[in-house]
Design a protein around this motif. Structure first.
Motif, PDB file in Angstrom:
ATOM      1  N   LEU A   1       5.047  26.199 -11.805  1.00 52.28           N
ATOM      2  CA  LEU A   1       4.937  24.755 -11.623  1.00 52.28           C
ATOM      3  C   LEU A   1       6.287  24.160 -11.239  1.00 52.28           C
ATOM      4  O   LEU A   1       6.380  23.355 -10.309  1.00 52.28           O
ATOM      5  CB  LEU A   1       4.419  24.093 -12.900  1.00 52.28           C
ATOM      6  CG  LEU A   1       4.245  22.583 -12.840  1.00 52.28           C
ATOM      7  CD1 LEU A   1       3.152  22.201 -11.835  1.00 52.28           C
ATOM      8  CD2 LEU A   1       3.919  22.036 -14.220  1.00 52.28           C
ATOM      9  N   GLU A   2       7.338  24.595 -11.911  1.00 44.62           N
ATOM     10  CA  GLU A   2       8.674  24.105 -11.570  1.00 44.62           C
ATOM     11  C   GLU A   2       9.037  24.476 -10.133  1.00 44.62           C
ATOM     12  O   GLU A   2       9.618  23.678  -9.401  1.00 44.62           O
ATOM     13  CB  GLU A   2       9.713  24.666 -12.540  1.00 44.62           C
ATOM     14  CG  GLU A   2      11.082  24.073 -12.342  1.00 44.62           C
ATOM     15  CD  GLU A   2      12.076  24.489 -13.413  1.00 44.62           C
ATOM     16  OE1 GLU A   2      13.284  24.423 -13.115  1.00 44.62           O
ATOM     17  OE2 GLU A   2      11.669  24.851 -14.530  1.00 44.62           O
ATOM     18  N   GLY A   3       8.679  25.670  -9.709  1.00 50.68           N
ATOM     19  CA  GLY A   3       8.943  26.090  -8.332  1.00 50.68           C
ATOM     20  C   GLY A   3       8.210  25.228  -7.312  1.00 50.68           C
ATOM     21  O   GLY A   3       8.770  24.859  -6.274  1.00 50.68           O
ATOM     22  N   ILE A   4       6.966  24.896  -7.606  1.00 48.26           N
ATOM     23  CA  ILE A   4       6.189  24.028  -6.717  1.00 48.26           C
ATOM     24  C   ILE A   4       6.840  22.655  -6.630  1.00 48.26           C
ATOM     25  O   ILE A   4       7.026  22.094  -5.541  1.00 48.26           O
ATOM     26  CB  ILE A   4       4.733  23.913  -7.210  1.00 48.26           C
ATOM     27  CG1 ILE A   4       4.000  25.236  -7.024  1.00 48.26           C
ATOM     28  CG2 ILE A   4       4.005  22.780  -6.488  1.00 48.26           C
ATOM     29  CD1 ILE A   4       2.679  25.319  -7.763  1.00 48.26           C
ATOM     30  N   PHE A   5       7.207  22.099  -7.788  1.00 45.78           N
ATOM     31  CA  PHE A   5       7.841  20.781  -7.798  1.00 45.78           C
ATOM     32  C   PHE A   5       9.197  20.821  -7.110  1.00 45.78           C
ATOM     33  O   PHE A   5       9.577  19.879  -6.417  1.00 45.78           O
ATOM     34  CB  PHE A   5       7.985  20.265  -9.227  1.00 45.78           C
ATOM     35  CG  PHE A   5       6.710  19.772  -9.836  1.00 45.78           C
ATOM     36  CD1 PHE A   5       5.582  19.504  -9.075  1.00 45.78           C
ATOM     37  CD2 PHE A   5       6.632  19.574 -11.200  1.00 45.78           C
ATOM     38  CE1 PHE A   5       4.416  19.040  -9.647  1.00 45.78           C
ATOM     39  CE2 PHE A   5       5.469  19.094 -11.791  1.00 45.78           C
ATOM     40  CZ  PHE A   5       4.355  18.835 -11.003  1.00 45.78           C
TER      41      PHE A   5
ATOM     42  N   MET B   1       6.767  12.847  -4.797  1.00 48.67           N
ATOM     43  CA  MET B   1       6.228  12.608  -3.466  1.00 48.67           C
ATOM     44  C   MET B   1       6.435  11.168  -2.986  1.00 48.67           C
ATOM     45  O   MET B   1       6.185  10.871  -1.826  1.00 48.67           O
ATOM     46  CB  MET B   1       4.763  13.006  -3.437  1.00 48.67           C
ATOM     47  CG  MET B   1       4.581  14.493  -3.708  1.00 48.67           C
ATOM     48  SD  MET B   1       2.872  15.023  -3.718  1.00 48.67           S
ATOM     49  CE  MET B   1       2.503  14.899  -1.989  1.00 48.67           C
ATOM     50  N   ASP B   2       6.950  10.302  -3.856  1.00 47.15           N
ATOM     51  CA  ASP B   2       7.203   8.917  -3.497  1.00 47.15           C
ATOM     52  C   ASP B   2       8.473   8.843  -2.655  1.00 47.15           C
ATOM     53  O   ASP B   2       9.581   9.016  -3.165  1.00 47.15           O
ATOM     54  CB  ASP B   2       7.355   8.072  -4.766  1.00 47.15           C
ATOM     55  CG  ASP B   2       7.575   6.602  -4.486  1.00 47.15           C
ATOM     56  OD1 ASP B   2       7.787   6.224  -3.311  1.00 47.15           O
ATOM     57  OD2 ASP B   2       7.549   5.816  -5.450  1.00 47.15           O
TER      58      ASP B   2
ATOM     59  N   VAL C   1       0.812  15.303 -13.263  1.00 52.16           N
ATOM     60  CA  VAL C   1       0.443  14.490 -12.092  1.00 52.16           C
ATOM     61  C   VAL C   1       1.477  13.386 -11.864  1.00 52.16           C
ATOM     62  O   VAL C   1       1.844  13.102 -10.715  1.00 52.16           O
ATOM     63  CB  VAL C   1      -0.980  13.907 -12.261  1.00 52.16           C
ATOM     64  CG1 VAL C   1      -1.283  12.886 -11.199  1.00 52.16           C
ATOM     65  CG2 VAL C   1      -2.012  15.029 -12.237  1.00 52.16           C
ATOM     66  N   CYS C   2       1.970  12.791 -12.932  1.00 53.31           N
ATOM     67  CA  CYS C   2       2.989  11.735 -12.795  1.00 53.31           C
ATOM     68  C   CYS C   2       4.278  12.284 -12.210  1.00 53.31           C
ATOM     69  O   CYS C   2       4.920  11.629 -11.373  1.00 53.31           O
ATOM     70  CB  CYS C   2       3.251  11.067 -14.135  1.00 53.31           C
ATOM     71  SG  CYS C   2       1.901  10.024 -14.688  1.00 53.31           S
ATOM     72  N   ILE C   3       4.673  13.476 -12.624  1.00 52.34           N
ATOM     73  CA  ILE C   3       5.871  14.097 -12.054  1.00 52.34           C
ATOM     74  C   ILE C   3       5.669  14.316 -10.557  1.00 52.34           C
ATOM     75  O   ILE C   3       6.536  13.985  -9.743  1.00 52.34           O
ATOM     76  CB  ILE C   3       6.205  15.422 -12.759  1.00 52.34           C
ATOM     77  CG1 ILE C   3       6.583  15.180 -14.217  1.00 52.34           C
ATOM     78  CG2 ILE C   3       7.338  16.157 -12.032  1.00 52.34           C
ATOM     79  CD1 ILE C   3       6.668  16.444 -15.061  1.00 52.34           C
ATOM     80  N   ALA C   4       4.523  14.858 -10.183  1.00 49.99           N
ATOM     81  CA  ALA C   4       4.239  15.101  -8.772  1.00 49.99           C
ATOM     82  C   ALA C   4       4.252  13.802  -7.972  1.00 49.99           C
ATOM     83  O   ALA C   4       4.792  13.743  -6.864  1.00 49.99           O
ATOM     84  CB  ALA C   4       2.892  15.807  -8.616  1.00 49.99           C
TER      85      ALA C   4
END
Length: 74
Positions: free
Chosen positions: A18-22, A66-67, A59-62
């Motif tokens: 997950l960290e890698g994706i983010f 992306m903002d 979801v909030c982190i993502a």
């Protein structure tokens, strides 16, 4: 009995994945630093929260990453 799509599980993922994706979604150095801290905080609180609350945090982190108008300070 076959599960409906609403009752089937989301594929599992490790916190590292997950960290890698983010990290890949982060478009600035400041956001990349933010990823490490937010994922770690979410991981630490996950055992104490219902799964849907942890998922909401993810979801909030993502969303923040992306903002394109969000520019955290370094």
């Amino acid at each position: 009995m076959q599960l409906s799509h609403r009752d089937s599980a989301i594929p599992s993922i490790t916190w590292g994945e997950l960290e890698g994706i983010f990290h890949a979604l982060a478009d600035t150095d400041a956001k990349r630093v933010m990823v490490r801290h937010l994922v770690e905080g979410t991981r630490k609180t996950a055992p104490f929260l219902p799964a849907e609350h942890t998922f909401r945090e993810i979801v909030c982190i993502a969303s923040a990453l992306m903002d394109t108008d969000f520019h955290p300070a370094d």
